[in-house]
Scaffold this motif. Structure first.
Motif, PDB file in Angstrom:
ATOM      1  N   LYS A  90       4.167 -73.645 -34.125  1.00  0.00           N
ATOM      2  CA  LYS A  90       2.904 -72.883 -33.883  1.00  0.00           C
ATOM      3  C   LYS A  90       1.575 -73.830 -34.137  1.00  0.00           C
ATOM      4  CE  LYS A  90       2.832 -69.122 -36.329  1.00  0.00           C
ATOM      5  NZ  LYS A  90       2.910 -68.155 -37.345  1.00  0.00           N
ATOM      6  N   ARG A  91       1.785 -74.892 -34.981  1.00  0.00           N
ATOM      7  CA  ARG A  91       0.758 -75.557 -35.130  1.00  0.00           C
ATOM      8  C   ARG A  91       0.268 -76.642 -34.009  1.00  0.00           C
ATOM      9  NH1 ARG A  91      -0.119 -80.123 -39.944  1.00  0.00           N
ATOM     10  NH2 ARG A  91      -2.048 -80.884 -39.535  1.00  0.00           N
ATOM     11  N   ILE A  92      -0.626 -75.720 -33.259  1.00  0.00           N
ATOM     12  CA  ILE A  92      -1.069 -76.702 -31.944  1.00  0.00           C
ATOM     13  C   ILE A  92      -2.494 -76.641 -31.997  1.00  0.00           C
ATOM     14  CG2 ILE A  92      -0.971 -76.453 -29.407  1.00  0.00           C
ATOM     15  CD1 ILE A  92       1.811 -76.910 -30.668  1.00  0.00           C
TER      16      ILE A  92
ATOM     17  N   ASP B  64      -0.384 -79.720 -26.847  1.00  0.00           N
ATOM     18  CA  ASP B  64      -0.930 -78.475 -26.550  1.00  0.00           C
ATOM     19  C   ASP B  64      -0.244 -78.296 -25.017  1.00  0.00           C
ATOM     20  OD1 ASP B  64      -1.955 -76.118 -25.723  1.00  0.00           O
ATOM     21  OD2 ASP B  64      -2.891 -75.937 -27.443  1.00  0.00           O
ATOM     22  N   SER B  65       0.407 -77.006 -24.730  1.00  0.00           N
ATOM     23  CA  SER B  65       0.852 -76.656 -23.504  1.00  0.00           C
ATOM     24  C   SER B  65      -0.192 -76.481 -22.487  1.00  0.00           C
ATOM     25  CB  SER B  65       1.940 -75.395 -23.455  1.00  0.00           C
ATOM     26  OG  SER B  65       1.246 -74.290 -23.982  1.00  0.00           O
ATOM     27  N   SER B  66      -1.430 -76.213 -22.950  1.00  0.00           N
ATOM     28  CA  SER B  66      -2.516 -75.917 -22.364  1.00  0.00           C
ATOM     29  C   SER B  66      -3.155 -77.414 -21.465  1.00  0.00           C
ATOM     30  CB  SER B  66      -3.653 -75.023 -22.816  1.00  0.00           C
ATOM     31  OG  SER B  66      -4.211 -76.207 -23.924  1.00  0.00           O
ATOM     32  N   VAL B  67      -2.745 -78.504 -21.926  1.00  0.00           N
ATOM     33  CA  VAL B  67      -3.282 -79.384 -21.094  1.00  0.00           C
ATOM     34  C   VAL B  67      -2.238 -80.639 -20.710  1.00  0.00           C
ATOM     35  CG1 VAL B  67      -5.119 -79.738 -22.850  1.00  0.00           C
ATOM     36  CG2 VAL B  67      -3.058 -80.863 -23.516  1.00  0.00           C
ATOM     37  N   VAL B  68      -0.883 -80.173 -20.618  1.00  0.00           N
ATOM     38  CA  VAL B  68       0.179 -81.010 -19.995  1.00  0.00           C
ATOM     39  C   VAL B  68      -0.204 -80.651 -18.467  1.00  0.00           C
ATOM     40  CG1 VAL B  68       1.702 -80.993 -21.651  1.00  0.00           C
ATOM     41  CG2 VAL B  68       1.611 -79.342 -20.082  1.00  0.00           C
ATOM     42  N   PRO B  69       0.546 -81.474 -17.485  1.00  0.00           N
ATOM     43  CA  PRO B  69       0.366 -81.399 -16.211  1.00  0.00           C
ATOM     44  C   PRO B  69       0.881 -79.925 -15.548  1.00  0.00           C
ATOM     45  CG  PRO B  69       0.748 -83.547 -16.619  1.00  0.00           C
ATOM     46  CD  PRO B  69       1.119 -82.952 -17.873  1.00  0.00           C
ATOM     47  N   ASP B  70       0.567 -79.453 -14.681  1.00  0.00           N
ATOM     48  CA  ASP B  70       0.989 -78.093 -14.324  1.00  0.00           C
ATOM     49  C   ASP B  70       2.402 -77.811 -14.536  1.00  0.00           C
ATOM     50  OD1 ASP B  70      -1.608 -77.207 -14.209  1.00  0.00           O
ATOM     51  OD2 ASP B  70      -1.904 -77.216 -12.030  1.00  0.00           O
ATOM     52  N   GLU B  71       3.108 -78.881 -13.904  1.00  0.00           N
ATOM     53  CA  GLU B  71       4.606 -78.666 -13.744  1.00  0.00           C
ATOM     54  C   GLU B  71       5.312 -78.534 -14.969  1.00  0.00           C
ATOM     55  OE1 GLU B  71       3.686 -83.222 -12.692  1.00  0.00           O
ATOM     56  OE2 GLU B  71       2.861 -81.323 -12.537  1.00  0.00           O
ATOM     57  N   TRP B  72       4.619 -78.965 -16.285  1.00  0.00           N
ATOM     58  CA  TRP B  72       5.481 -79.090 -17.441  1.00  0.00           C
ATOM     59  C   TRP B  72       4.833 -78.010 -18.139  1.00  0.00           C
ATOM     60  CZ3 TRP B  72       9.531 -81.322 -16.811  1.00  0.00           C
ATOM     61  CH2 TRP B  72       9.620 -82.599 -16.145  1.00  0.00           C
TER      62      TRP B  72
ATOM     63  N   LEU C  58       9.328 -84.020 -25.203  1.00  0.00           N
ATOM     64  CA  LEU C  58       8.280 -85.154 -25.490  1.00  0.00           C
ATOM     65  C   LEU C  58       7.847 -85.762 -24.105  1.00  0.00           C
ATOM     66  CD1 LEU C  58       7.034 -86.329 -28.081  1.00  0.00           C
ATOM     67  CD2 LEU C  58       8.832 -88.208 -27.760  1.00  0.00           C
ATOM     68  N   TYR C  59       6.516 -85.726 -24.138  1.00  0.00           N
ATOM     69  CA  TYR C  59       5.901 -86.102 -22.720  1.00  0.00           C
ATOM     70  C   TYR C  59       5.693 -87.617 -22.657  1.00  0.00           C
ATOM     71  CZ  TYR C  59       2.452 -86.338 -18.886  1.00  0.00           C
ATOM     72  OH  TYR C  59       1.530 -86.264 -17.811  1.00  0.00           O
TER      73      TYR C  59
ATOM     74  N   GLU D 254       6.246 -81.456 -40.049  1.00  0.00           N
ATOM     75  CA  GLU D 254       5.717 -80.652 -38.642  1.00  0.00           C
ATOM     76  C   GLU D 254       5.730 -81.535 -37.444  1.00  0.00           C
ATOM     77  OE1 GLU D 254       2.356 -77.484 -40.698  1.00  0.00           O
ATOM     78  OE2 GLU D 254       1.808 -79.632 -40.428  1.00  0.00           O
ATOM     79  N   THR D 255       6.029 -80.789 -36.487  1.00  0.00           N
ATOM     80  CA  THR D 255       5.668 -81.512 -35.103  1.00  0.00           C
ATOM     81  C   THR D 255       4.465 -81.374 -35.012  1.00  0.00           C
ATOM     82  OG1 THR D 255       7.800 -81.050 -34.731  1.00  0.00           O
ATOM     83  CG2 THR D 255       6.395 -81.833 -32.950  1.00  0.00           C
ATOM     84  N   VAL D 256       3.297 -82.127 -35.196  1.00  0.00           N
ATOM     85  CA  VAL D 256       1.765 -82.154 -34.827  1.00  0.00           C
ATOM     86  C   VAL D 256       1.432 -82.291 -33.482  1.00  0.00           C
ATOM     87  CG1 VAL D 256      -0.468 -82.786 -35.751  1.00  0.00           C
ATOM     88  CG2 VAL D 256       1.636 -82.810 -37.305  1.00  0.00           C
ATOM     89  N   SER D 257       0.921 -81.459 -32.958  1.00  0.00           N
ATOM     90  CA  SER D 257       0.329 -81.260 -31.429  1.00  0.00           C
ATOM     91  C   SER D 257      -0.602 -82.596 -31.275  1.00  0.00           C
ATOM     92  CB  SER D 257      -0.259 -80.048 -31.126  1.00  0.00           C
ATOM     93  OG  SER D 257      -0.529 -80.232 -29.613  1.00  0.00           O
ATOM     94  N   ASN D 258      -0.419 -83.136 -30.097  1.00  0.00           N
ATOM     95  CA  ASN D 258      -1.448 -84.236 -29.824  1.00  0.00           C
ATOM     96  C   ASN D 258      -1.043 -85.530 -30.359  1.00  0.00           C
ATOM     97  OD1 ASN D 258      -3.028 -82.130 -28.616  1.00  0.00           O
ATOM     98  ND2 ASN D 258      -4.440 -82.021 -30.268  1.00  0.00           N
ATOM     99  N   THR D 259       0.110 -85.676 -31.211  1.00  0.00           N
ATOM    100  CA  THR D 259       0.533 -86.826 -31.992  1.00  0.00           C
ATOM    101  C   THR D 259       1.179 -87.692 -30.913  1.00  0.00           C
ATOM    102  OG1 THR D 259       0.927 -85.620 -34.015  1.00  0.00           O
ATOM    103  CG2 THR D 259       2.097 -87.852 -33.430  1.00  0.00           C
TER     104      THR D 259
END
Length: 515
Positions: free
Chosen positions: A5-7, A48-56, A89-90, A108-113
């Motif tokens: 949830k921590r995005i 965050d899923s809002s900034v990964v490439p469209d296919e992911w 993991l991208y 936590e799995t911290v987004s943008n890490t």
């Protein structure tokens, strides 16, 4: 624990910067100096899923199973929180997603890490033997639903050989949970040791008993299967599959990446006086895992390093595995007999199961395990000629009337980072000689945790700060309570290195003897 949830927000420009990162360009040698740019290996991202490439988009996680540990159920009310998860993991250089599992329990799995890949055997989190077992568990555990029947067949063959009952109708959710369970038991064994923590009878409030795939609609609810004897088949399958995984033979590494551990045994030869009255020193390093297409550069430097490089340095290309030699010339006698920096920069092909960790200590963000065969940036550094900083803990019983003590094995001590020497000297961090209760609360956190060490049969535990890239400074040591001792000792601070009794030097190998 994992908290998907921590995005937090993340700028697309950073993603673009990471995806466009190129391997270090090395300049031609000019005079005594070789100028180069240091490679940044932290090019894997949890985002965050809002900034990964469209296919992911939408793949913060690949799969989730809500067959979860009881200790999570007590405090968790959200399907995405604390569940066994195949995390995505991208790989920002390759524009690919990787399937990984968690190595930590309460982090936590911290987004943008940003993450790097590291040899499992180079981790201070577990032994080399456990690293090989973790590799085997990952290679033989759940990764894709299409493989579930093969997993069941492999596990049942082993179970039959052991005279144990077999798995029936193994589901993907069960296989995922059993795989994460087995990994946790090895990678986070100091946090829990109860092998019966899984409970398949999960409350139904907004939860699925089956597996969720983030990119699809949730699977239909999977109800716990009870046989004629009242046995919970779901729980049994998880337990049996985990037992199969935990009893696999360890798998040795197939491709070893360069790391700080690679350079820990670098050797500097004796200084040689040249005809021009300057000195030269040759440094030798053994480097493994070099493949066709790798671009690795070994640098030896003297003096302070700036953005332009070292005051004096020499760089050679590493073209094959084996012993590499770099000769540094034009040194003064003081430079030749002083500390030298050794670095490896460039790119290297991976083809193995690796650990993926964030900068800093273990608790910075969830540490992961996954398979990668990409050509990715690598960086490693060590100092030669500098005294290694080592802490040895010797745990015994109190002396009896005759003055005799008995060594105590299997006693665990957790080392937490408090502050660097610079932070102490600048006054940014102030500590007393003995930790107060509020100090323990403040510093004994997963974010500050460095490593847990365990005493051997002779009562000794050891940690080498230098070889593990930890800076000089103040650390806090906390003993884990165990049944073999009446009470754990009070937490204590230790300075690395420690000033000697006369105040005119330092002690680099420190022996603590808590009774």
């Amino acid at each position: 624990m994992k908290n998907l949830k921590r995005i937090v927000s993340f700028f697309l420009s950073l993603v673009m910067m990471l995806s466009m990162m190129s391997i270090t360009a090395f300049a031609e040698e000019t005079g005594e100096d070789t100028l180069y740019q240091e490679t940044d290996p932290y090019v894997y991202v949890f985002m965050d899923s809002s900034v990964v490439p469209d296919e992911w988009k939408g793949k913060m996680a690949w799969y989730l199973s809500s067959h979860r540990p009881e200790f999570v159920l007590k405090d968790s009310y959200d399907i995405r929180e604390g569940v066994p998860t195949v995390i995505a993991l991208y790989n920002s250089s390759e524009n690919e997603m990787m399937k990984t599992y968690c190595l930590d329990l309460q982090v936590e799995t911290v987004s943008n890490t940003r993450y790097r890949r590291l040899n499992l055997e180079d981790s201070t989190y577990f032994s080399d033997e456990n690293a090989e077992l973790l590799r085997a568990i990952f290679l033989n555990g759940f990764i894709d639903p299409a493989d579930t029947s093969d997993l069941q067949n492999a596990a049942n063959e082993w179970l039959a050989d052991q005279g144990m009952e077999q798995i029936t109708d193994l589901t993907s959710a069960q296989a995922l949970s059993a795989t994460q369970y087995a990994i946790w038991l090895i990678s986070a064994e100091d946090e829990f040791a109860d092998s019966t923590i899984y409970n398949a009878t999960v409350p139904s409030k907004d939860r699925w008993l089956g597996m969720i795939k983030y990119t699809d609609d949730p699977n239909p609810k999977e109800t716990a299967v009870i046989d004629d004897d009242g046995n919970n088949i779901t729980e049994k399958n998880i337990t049996l599959f985990a037992e199969y995984l935990l009893n696999l033979d360890g798998v040795a590494p197939s491709t070893v990446l360069v790391s700080d551990a690679t350079l820990a045994d670098a050797d500097a030869g004796d200084a040689v006086l040249e005809d021009d009255d300057t000195y030269s020193v040759t440094v030798t390093v053994n480097i493994d895992g070099v493949k066709d297409g790798d671009e690795l550069y070994l640098t030896v430097g003297s003096g302070e390093k700036t953005d332009a490089g070292y005051e004096k340095s020499n760089t050679v290309a590493v073209t094959a595995s084996g012993e590499q030699a770099v000769t540094l010339t034009g040194l003064t006698e003081e430079e030749a007999n002083g500390a030298l920096s050794v670095e490896i920069n460039g790119q290297q092909t991976g083809s193995d199961v690796y650990m993926f960790d964030a900068p800093g200590n273990r608790g910075t963000s969830q540490t992961m395990i996954g398979y990668d065969n990409s050509v990715m940036p690598v960086h490693a550094k060590a100092i030669i000629g500098e005294e290694e900083r080592v802490l040895k803990i010797y745990k015994t019983t109190p002396a009896d009337e005759q003055g005799n003590t008995t060594p105590l094995p299997n006693i665990q001590f957790v080392i937490y980072q408090v502050a660097t020497t610079e932070q102490i000297e600048s006054g940014e961090v102030v500590v007393d000689s003995v930790p107060a209760d509020e100090d323990v609360t403040k510093y004994a956190t997963h974010k500050n945790e460095v490593v847990t060490v365990t005493t051997d049969e002779n009562g000794y535990a050891e940690y080498n700060f230098t070889r593990n890239g930890m800076p000089d400074g103040v650390y806090m040591i906390v003993e884990h309570p165990t049944a073999s001792i009446k009470a754990a000792i009070a937490p204590f601070f230790i300075s690395i290195p420690m000033t000697n009794e006369t105040g005119d030097g330092y002690i680099y190998e420190i022996v603590a003897k808590p009774k």
